[in-house]
Design an enzyme around this catalytic site. Structure first.
Site, PDB file in Angstrom:
ATOM      1  N   HIS A  78       4.109   1.506  -8.486  1.00 28.97           N
ATOM      2  CA  HIS A  78       5.234   2.427  -8.714  1.00 28.97           C
ATOM      3  C   HIS A  78       4.744   3.436  -9.737  1.00 28.97           C
ATOM      4  O   HIS A  78       3.955   3.088 -10.623  1.00 28.97           O
ATOM      5  CB  HIS A  78       6.447   1.686  -9.298  1.00 28.97           C
ATOM      6  CG  HIS A  78       7.085   0.707  -8.367  1.00 28.97           C
ATOM      7  ND1 HIS A  78       7.985   1.075  -7.399  1.00 28.97           N
ATOM      8  CD2 HIS A  78       6.945  -0.632  -8.253  1.00 28.97           C
ATOM      9  CE1 HIS A  78       8.383   0.007  -6.731  1.00 28.97           C
ATOM     10  NE2 HIS A  78       7.765  -1.048  -7.220  1.00 28.97           N
ATOM     11  N   ASP A 106       0.216  -9.218  -4.514  1.00 32.36           N
ATOM     12  CA  ASP A 106       1.493  -8.516  -4.646  1.00 32.36           C
ATOM     13  C   ASP A 106       1.312  -7.252  -5.486  1.00 32.36           C
ATOM     14  O   ASP A 106       2.241  -6.825  -6.178  1.00 32.36           O
ATOM     15  CB  ASP A 106       2.574  -9.428  -5.241  1.00 32.36           C
ATOM     16  CG  ASP A 106       3.969  -8.871  -5.051  1.00 32.36           C
ATOM     17  OD1 ASP A 106       4.135  -7.950  -4.230  1.00 32.36           O
ATOM     18  OD2 ASP A 106       4.888  -9.343  -5.739  1.00 32.36           O
ATOM     19  N   LEU A 143       0.821  -1.224   0.000  1.00 30.50           N
ATOM     20  CA  LEU A 143       0.000   0.000   0.000  1.00 30.50           C
ATOM     21  C   LEU A 143       0.846   1.260   0.000  1.00 30.50           C
ATOM     22  O   LEU A 143       0.318   2.354  -0.213  1.00 30.50           O
ATOM     23  CB  LEU A 143      -0.927   0.034   1.222  1.00 30.50           C
ATOM     24  CG  LEU A 143      -2.147  -0.881   1.188  1.00 30.50           C
ATOM     25  CD1 LEU A 143      -2.921  -0.764   2.499  1.00 30.50           C
ATOM     26  CD2 LEU A 143      -3.059  -0.556   0.007  1.00 30.50           C
ATOM     27  N   ARG A 144       2.160   1.114   0.287  1.00 27.53           N
ATOM     28  CA  ARG A 144       3.045   2.289   0.397  1.00 27.53           C
ATOM     29  C   ARG A 144       2.544   3.241   1.489  1.00 27.53           C
ATOM     30  O   ARG A 144       1.897   2.816   2.428  1.00 27.53           O
ATOM     31  CB  ARG A 144       3.171   3.027  -0.946  1.00 27.53           C
ATOM     32  CG  ARG A 144       3.381   2.135  -2.172  1.00 27.53           C
ATOM     33  CD  ARG A 144       4.630   1.313  -2.132  1.00 27.53           C
ATOM     34  NE  ARG A 144       4.878   0.669  -3.440  1.00 27.53           N
ATOM     35  CZ  ARG A 144       5.593  -0.428  -3.588  1.00 27.53           C
ATOM     36  NH1 ARG A 144       6.130  -1.047  -2.545  1.00 27.53           N
ATOM     37  NH2 ARG A 144       5.792  -0.927  -4.786  1.00 27.53           N
ATOM     38  N   LEU A 164       9.101  -8.795  -9.358  1.00 27.01           N
ATOM     39  CA  LEU A 164       9.929  -9.822  -8.732  1.00 27.01           C
ATOM     40  C   LEU A 164       9.075 -10.682  -7.807  1.00 27.01           C
ATOM     41  O   LEU A 164       8.238 -10.118  -7.095  1.00 27.01           O
ATOM     42  CB  LEU A 164      11.079  -9.191  -7.945  1.00 27.01           C
ATOM     43  CG  LEU A 164      12.171  -8.585  -8.844  1.00 27.01           C
ATOM     44  CD1 LEU A 164      13.140  -7.750  -8.026  1.00 27.01           C
ATOM     45  CD2 LEU A 164      12.917  -9.687  -9.612  1.00 27.01           C
ATOM     46  N   ALA A 208      10.557  -2.865  -9.938  1.00 27.12           N
ATOM     47  CA  ALA A 208       9.804  -4.116 -10.054  1.00 27.12           C
ATOM     48  C   ALA A 208       8.456  -3.967  -9.370  1.00 27.12           C
ATOM     49  O   ALA A 208       8.383  -3.491  -8.241  1.00 27.12           O
ATOM     50  CB  ALA A 208      10.590  -5.245  -9.396  1.00 27.12           C
ATOM     51  N   HIS A 226       4.242 -15.236  -3.284  1.00 28.09           N
ATOM     52  CA  HIS A 226       4.252 -15.074  -4.746  1.00 28.09           C
ATOM     53  C   HIS A 226       5.114 -16.123  -5.445  1.00 28.09           C
ATOM     54  O   HIS A 226       6.107 -15.808  -6.089  1.00 28.09           O
ATOM     55  CB  HIS A 226       4.659 -13.658  -5.177  1.00 28.09           C
ATOM     56  CG  HIS A 226       5.801 -13.026  -4.431  1.00 28.09           C
ATOM     57  ND1 HIS A 226       6.984 -13.664  -4.218  1.00 28.09           N
ATOM     58  CD2 HIS A 226       5.929 -11.814  -3.856  1.00 28.09           C
ATOM     59  CE1 HIS A 226       7.784 -12.861  -3.549  1.00 28.09           C
ATOM     60  NE2 HIS A 226       7.165 -11.743  -3.303  1.00 28.09           N
ATOM     61  N   ASN A 263       7.652  -3.161   3.483  1.00 27.27           N
ATOM     62  CA  ASN A 263       8.879  -2.637   2.855  1.00 27.27           C
ATOM     63  C   ASN A 263       8.754  -1.161   2.480  1.00 27.27           C
ATOM     64  O   ASN A 263       8.953  -0.765   1.343  1.00 27.27           O
ATOM     65  CB  ASN A 263       9.286  -3.494   1.632  1.00 27.27           C
ATOM     66  CG  ASN A 263       8.258  -3.485   0.516  1.00 27.27           C
ATOM     67  OD1 ASN A 263       7.071  -3.297   0.755  1.00 27.27           O
ATOM     68  ND2 ASN A 263       8.707  -3.687  -0.710  1.00 27.27           N
TER      69      ASN A 263
HETATM   70  C1  NCD Z   1       7.487  -5.351  -4.664  1.00 30.72           C
HETATM   71  C2  NCD Z   1       7.508  -3.856  -4.374  1.00 30.72           C
HETATM   72  O1  NCD Z   1       7.478  -3.070  -5.325  1.00 30.72           O
HETATM   73  O2  NCD Z   1       7.529  -3.469  -3.202  1.00 30.72           O
HETATM   74  N1  NCD Z   1       7.858  -5.558  -6.040  1.00 30.72           N
HETATM   75  C3  NCD Z   1       7.573  -6.633  -6.793  1.00 30.72           C
HETATM   76  O3  NCD Z   1       8.021  -6.711  -7.931  1.00 30.72           O
HETATM   77  N2  NCD Z   1       6.815  -7.615  -6.346  1.00 30.72           N
HETATM   78  C4  NCD Z   1       8.372  -6.076  -3.707  1.00 30.72           C
HETATM   79  C5  NCD Z   1       8.167  -7.561  -3.693  1.00 30.72           C
HETATM   80  O4  NCD Z   1       7.151  -8.064  -3.223  1.00 30.72           O
HETATM   81  O5  NCD Z   1       9.068  -8.275  -4.168  1.00 30.72           O
HETATM   82 ZN    ZN Z   2       5.402  -7.993  -2.703  1.00 35.30          ZN
END
Ligand code: NCD
Ligand code: ZN
Length: 346
Positions: A251, A247, A17-18, A219, A263, A175, A42
């Protein structure tokens, strides 16, 4: 005659969700259909302590309109300095639902992740005692390992040793993207495996043939077609170990469409319509509810949602190409095919 299907409201067992403007813009895309989500920690800096998770939960709840019924299920970002007692207290108070292990450098914002797995042994043992699940980003970071092999190697080198060394630790393979991941999950008990929407749709050709498609880069990276087919078989099998974790990872377009693009695929907006399409293709619409609404709560020891959604087949659904955020536009995942399943609250 229109075809329709009513299922319990789904949950998302892996969601980004950032924070700040991005959080406010992407949250409604998830709460429109989902009742709960496991919120990835993260951020920059990461959500490491119970106090940080409580503050992040408050920011998410503040961004929710009052009328919206949505429960963020918080996680802690495991570092080599994580205090087992802080984790245990955050679990005992009901604040956190899982701890997330990122191998250092494996993915977006994972620099504070784990380098030496022996250093987190004490935390993992405490988690096994109290029944707190560990979610793993399952890719090694060894530069000698080909990026397409990193999940399979992680299972052998990290996941299986951790599970053997920590009996009773409940683990979630996050994932999964390979047949190896599916096979390992099927061979284990007390283990869950999330599968994203986009890995059921794309293989690595979608990413690379005819030009590089940054909005399909995530990813773990999409693999060969045989792996996508194994994921589809697992997701639609009804096996309680497999459940949805989108997931969805927003971005901005500027950060995706660049010489070193980030990613992440942003699928919150159209996940349920795409999944209904896939399950119909696999002749498994009767197992969609298990994947999106039953197996995840079963693993996490939570009741399934009481409220319902209805999926109705009709004209092709029109989704926005991108959503606007104060940080910049975010492109919505393009499944590359028309999908005809409309979602409404039942
Ligand atoms: C995720 C992210 O952007 O925080 N990116 C992704 O490609 N899945 C991080 C993650 O879950 O690997
Ligand atoms: Zn993720």
């Amino acid at each position: 005659m229109s075809q329709s299907l009513t299922i319990r409201r789904p949950d998302d067992w892996h969601l980004h969700l950032r924070d700040g403007a991005m959080l406010r813009a992407v949250l409604p895309e998830t709460t429109r259909h989902f009742a709960r989500a496991i919120i990835m920690p993260n951020l920059v800096p990461p959500v490491v302590t119970g106090a940080q998770a409580a503050a992040y939960r408050d920011r998410i709840l503040d961004a929710l309109p009052d009328v919206v019924d949505f429960t963020p299920l918080m996680t802690l970002y495991l570092t080599e300095d994580t205090d087992p007692e802080d984790v245990a207290a955050a679990h005992a108070s009901g604040l956190v639902s899982a701890v997330k292990l990122y191998p250092a450098g494996a993915t977006t914002n994972s620099a504070s992740g784990v380098k030496d797995f022996d250093k987190v042994r004490g935390v993992l043992e405490r988690m096994a005692e109290i029944g707190l699940p560990l979610c793993l980003h399952g890719e090694v970071t060894d530069p000698e390992i080909d990026i397409f092999d990193r999940e399979a190697v992680f299972i052998d080198r990290v996941l299986d040793p951790i599970r053997r060394a920590t009996p009773g630790l409940r683990t979630v393979m996050e994932h999964i993207t390979t047949r190896d991941g599916v096979d390992y999950a099927r061979s284990q008990d007390d283990l869950g495996a999330t599968i994203t929407t986009h890995h059921l749709v794309i293989n690595r050709n979608h990413l690379l043939v005819g030009g590089i498609r940054p909005h399909y880069y995530c990813l773990p990276v999409a693999k060969r077609e045989e792996h996508r087919l194994a994921l589809r078989a697992a997701a639609t099998s009804g096996d309680a170990r497999f459940f949805l974790g989108t997931d969805s990872a927003p971005h901005t377009d500027a950060n995706k469409e660049s010489a070193c693009g980030c990613a992440g695929c942003f699928t919150a907006t159209n996940t349920m319509s795409i999944l209904a399409h896939i399950f119909e293709e696999e002749d498994a619409l009767d197992r969609l509810e298990a994947f999106t609404s039953l197996n995840g709560p079963g693993f996490y020891g939570l009741p399934p949602n009481e409220t319902l959604i209805r999926l109705t087949k009709g004209d092709a659904v029109v989704f926005p190409d991108r959503i606007n955020t104060e940080a910049g536009p975010v492109t919505v995942f393009d499944p590359g095919m028309p999908v005809h399943w409309h979602v409404s609250t039942a």
